[in-house]
Structures are given as C-alpha cells and as structure tokens.
Scaffold this motif. Sequence first.
Motif, PDB file in Angstrom:
ATOM      1  N   ASP A 110      32.213  50.525  59.487  1.00  0.00           N
ATOM      2  CA  ASP A 110      32.961  49.591  59.559  1.00  0.00           C
ATOM      3  C   ASP A 110      31.389  47.512  59.440  1.00  0.00           C
ATOM      4  O   ASP A 110      30.415  47.771  60.392  1.00  0.00           O
TER       5      ASP A 110
ATOM      6  N   HIS B 241      26.941  48.129  49.928  1.00  0.00           N
ATOM      7  CA  HIS B 241      28.167  48.671  50.041  1.00  0.00           C
ATOM      8  C   HIS B 241      27.796  50.300  49.237  1.00  0.00           C
ATOM      9  O   HIS B 241      27.969  51.373  50.160  1.00  0.00           O
TER      10      HIS B 241
ATOM     11  N   LYS C 196      33.589  55.512  53.074  1.00  0.00           N
ATOM     12  CA  LYS C 196      34.305  54.299  53.204  1.00  0.00           C
ATOM     13  C   LYS C 196      33.798  53.178  54.087  1.00  0.00           C
ATOM     14  O   LYS C 196      33.641  53.502  55.474  1.00  0.00           O
ATOM     15  N   VAL C 197      33.858  52.429  53.532  1.00  0.00           N
ATOM     16  CA  VAL C 197      32.778  50.834  53.670  1.00  0.00           C
ATOM     17  C   VAL C 197      33.870  50.180  54.712  1.00  0.00           C
ATOM     18  O   VAL C 197      34.529  49.950  53.337  1.00  0.00           O
ATOM     19  N   ASN C 198      34.160  49.644  54.702  1.00  0.00           N
ATOM     20  CA  ASN C 198      35.513  48.766  55.741  1.00  0.00           C
ATOM     21  C   ASN C 198      34.656  47.562  56.037  1.00  0.00           C
ATOM     22  O   ASN C 198      33.772  46.882  56.513  1.00  0.00           O
ATOM     23  N   GLU C 199      34.762  45.996  55.307  1.00  0.00           N
ATOM     24  CA  GLU C 199      34.248  44.920  55.920  1.00  0.00           C
ATOM     25  C   GLU C 199      35.108  44.109  56.499  1.00  0.00           C
ATOM     26  O   GLU C 199      36.725  43.774  56.616  1.00  0.00           O
ATOM     27  N   VAL C 200      34.147  43.429  57.832  1.00  0.00           N
ATOM     28  CA  VAL C 200      35.157  43.342  58.532  1.00  0.00           C
ATOM     29  C   VAL C 200      34.658  41.762  58.918  1.00  0.00           C
ATOM     30  O   VAL C 200      33.637  41.641  58.830  1.00  0.00           O
TER      31      VAL C 200
ATOM     32  N   GLU D 273      33.772  56.536  58.538  1.00  0.00           N
ATOM     33  CA  GLU D 273      33.692  55.357  58.313  1.00  0.00           C
ATOM     34  C   GLU D 273      33.432  54.710  58.721  1.00  0.00           C
ATOM     35  O   GLU D 273      32.409  54.394  59.641  1.00  0.00           O
TER      36      GLU D 273
ATOM     37  N   THR E  44      30.093  44.391  58.150  1.00  0.00           N
ATOM     38  CA  THR E  44      30.056  42.544  58.535  1.00  0.00           C
ATOM     39  C   THR E  44      29.065  41.973  57.333  1.00  0.00           C
ATOM     40  O   THR E  44      27.842  42.491  57.026  1.00  0.00           O
TER      41      THR E  44
END
Length: 106
Positions: free
Chosen positions: A45, A60, A77-81, A43, A47
């Motif tokens: 995170d 992404h 998995k790429v989470n935008e924060v 994973e 921005t």
Amino acid sequence: MPAEERTGALWDALREVMDPEIPISLVDLGLIYDVRREGMAVEVDLTFTATACPCMAFIHFDIQDRLQREPGVAEVKVNEVWTPAWTKARISPEGREMLKTMGVSM
C-alpha cells in the motif's frame, strides 16, 4: 509469526527504493503504508504526496522491480491509497535528517 517479522526483509528492500526527485527512500518519506505477503505474492500500500505526482509510474515500477529480486517473491501488486492522507509527520527521523542535509527543514 507477527506481520512485521514476515515482511521485515521486504521493508528493508523498500528502503533501497528512492523517490525519483529526492534521494530519500519511499519508506523514510512515509509513502509506504503497509506491506503484506501471502506465499510468493506481495502487496504494497503506497501513497503519494500529491494526486498528480508525475513520477507515479516510475515509483510503481521501482517497487515491483526491487521486491521481485527478493527470495521467494514472484508477484508484486502496488495499491495506491489516499486515506489517511500523507503529511510530513509521516517522514521518519532518518528522512528528516536527510532532508536537513539538503537544506530542507521540517
């Protein structure tokens, strides 16, 4: 094992992922906030410098593509924060030097 040792190779791989608009890595731009690995799943995170970045989908894909080439990585998995907000203070010293060679002062 400390988290940095578990994910150090992944950070190195992410240093090969360049911003599509300027040839500086996402890591050196300070856009990667964290990388975690659980077995074969990673994973990230991430921005952006702006909420309407036109390159979000490309970035992404590039992250997922690069990390899935690492040994033992099957899923990314790429989470935008958005917190904390990105500022130019997050740019690494190497990133600042690269920007300077392009005529951008920080």
